[in-house]
Design a protein around this motif. Sequence first.
Motif, PDB file in Angstrom:
ATOM      1  N   VAL A   1      12.699 -53.286  17.464  1.00 38.90           N
ATOM      2  CA  VAL A   1      13.651 -52.136  17.256  1.00 38.90           C
ATOM      3  C   VAL A   1      14.555 -52.553  16.086  1.00 38.90           C
ATOM      4  CG1 VAL A   1      13.545 -51.365  19.723  1.00 38.90           C
ATOM      5  CG2 VAL A   1      15.033 -52.773  19.048  1.00 38.90           C
TER       6      VAL A   1
ATOM      7  N   LEU B   1      11.801 -47.772  15.409  1.00 37.42           N
ATOM      8  CA  LEU B   1      11.054 -48.481  16.362  1.00 37.42           C
ATOM      9  C   LEU B   1       9.548 -48.687  16.091  1.00 37.42           C
ATOM     10  CD1 LEU B   1       9.114 -47.200  18.922  1.00 37.42           C
ATOM     11  CD2 LEU B   1      11.097 -46.414  19.427  1.00 37.42           C
TER      12      LEU B   1
ATOM     13  N   LYS C   1      15.515 -49.193  22.132  1.00 39.22           N
ATOM     14  CA  LYS C   1      14.839 -49.713  23.194  1.00 39.22           C
ATOM     15  C   LYS C   1      14.395 -48.956  24.244  1.00 39.22           C
ATOM     16  CE  LYS C   1      17.428 -53.778  22.736  1.00 39.22           C
ATOM     17  NZ  LYS C   1      18.230 -54.920  23.249  1.00 39.22           N
TER      18      LYS C   1
END
Length: 84
Positions: A15, A30, A68
Amino acid sequence: MRFEECVEGEYRIFVGALEAPRGDGYIAALIVNRLRGAQCAGTEAFRDESLACGYRWPTADEALAYAKARAREMVRSRSTALSC
Protein backbone atom coordinates in the motif's frame (compact mmCIF):
# COMPACT_ATOMS: atom_id res chain seq x y z
CA MET A 1 5.33 9.28 -0.31
CA ARG A 2 4.96 6.44 2.16
CA PHE A 3 4.73 2.72 1.53
CA GLU A 4 3.99 -0.34 3.64
CA GLU A 5 3.58 -4.05 2.98
CA CYS A 6 1.98 -6.97 4.77
CA VAL A 7 0.88 -10.55 4.11
CA GLU A 8 -2.76 -11.61 4.27
CA GLY A 9 -3.36 -15.30 3.63
CA GLU A 10 -1.95 -16.21 0.22
CA TYR A 11 -1.37 -12.59 -0.80
CA ARG A 12 1.28 -9.93 -0.26
CA ILE A 13 -0.24 -6.48 -0.02
CA PHE A 14 1.67 -3.30 -0.89
CA VAL A 15 0.00 0.00 0.00
CA GLY A 16 1.08 3.55 -0.58
CA ALA A 17 0.17 7.11 0.25
CA LEU A 18 1.16 9.37 -2.63
CA GLU A 19 1.12 13.15 -2.58
CA ALA A 20 -1.90 14.41 -4.51
CA PRO A 21 -1.05 16.06 -7.83
CA ARG A 22 -1.94 19.54 -6.59
CA GLY A 23 -0.34 19.02 -3.20
CA ASP A 24 -3.52 19.01 -1.13
CA GLY A 25 -3.49 15.64 0.63
CA TYR A 26 -2.63 12.05 -0.19
CA ILE A 27 -3.98 9.51 -2.67
CA ALA A 28 -4.11 5.84 -1.65
CA ALA A 29 -2.67 3.10 -3.86
CA LEU A 30 -2.46 -0.66 -3.55
CA ILE A 31 -0.99 -3.71 -5.22
CA VAL A 32 -1.91 -7.29 -4.32
CA ASN A 33 0.42 -10.14 -5.36
CA ARG A 34 -0.41 -13.83 -5.10
CA LEU A 35 2.25 -15.67 -3.06
CA ARG A 36 1.28 -19.30 -3.49
CA GLY A 37 -1.56 -21.66 -4.26
CA ALA A 38 -2.48 -21.22 -7.90
CA GLN A 39 -0.36 -21.57 -10.99
CA CYS A 40 -0.12 -17.79 -11.04
CA ALA A 41 1.82 -17.60 -7.73
CA GLY A 42 4.18 -14.65 -7.68
CA THR A 43 2.07 -12.58 -10.05
CA GLU A 44 0.15 -9.39 -9.58
CA ALA A 45 -3.50 -10.08 -8.80
CA PHE A 46 -4.73 -6.49 -8.47
CA ARG A 47 -3.43 -2.93 -8.83
CA ASP A 48 -5.11 0.42 -8.25
CA GLU A 49 -2.95 3.52 -8.10
CA SER A 50 -5.81 5.90 -7.31
CA LEU A 51 -8.22 4.22 -4.89
CA ALA A 52 -11.65 5.73 -4.25
CA CYS A 53 -11.47 7.56 -7.58
CA GLY A 54 -8.52 9.62 -6.42
CA TYR A 55 -10.07 10.84 -3.16
CA ARG A 56 -7.57 12.94 -1.19
CA TRP A 57 -7.01 12.04 2.44
CA PRO A 58 -5.65 14.80 4.68
CA THR A 59 -2.80 12.63 6.04
CA ALA A 60 -0.62 9.81 4.75
CA ASP A 61 -1.71 7.62 7.69
CA GLU A 62 -5.36 7.90 6.67
CA ALA A 63 -4.59 7.02 3.05
CA LEU A 64 -2.52 3.99 4.13
CA ALA A 65 -5.23 2.80 6.52
CA TYR A 66 -7.87 3.00 3.78
CA ALA A 67 -5.69 1.12 1.29
CA LYS A 68 -4.92 -1.65 3.82
CA ALA A 69 -8.56 -2.05 4.77
CA ARG A 70 -9.64 -2.22 1.12
CA ALA A 71 -6.97 -4.81 0.27
CA ARG A 72 -7.79 -7.00 3.28
CA GLU A 73 -11.48 -6.84 2.43
CA MET A 74 -10.74 -8.01 -1.12
CA VAL A 75 -8.57 -10.90 0.04
CA ARG A 76 -10.91 -12.06 2.81
CA SER A 77 -13.99 -11.96 0.61
CA ARG A 78 -12.09 -13.62 -2.25
CA SER A 79 -13.13 -10.77 -4.50
CA THR A 80 -13.51 -11.44 -8.21
CA ALA A 81 -11.34 -8.34 -8.71
CA LEU A 82 -8.33 -10.51 -7.85
CA SER A 83 -7.22 -11.86 -11.20
CA CYS A 84 -5.68 -15.07 -9.80
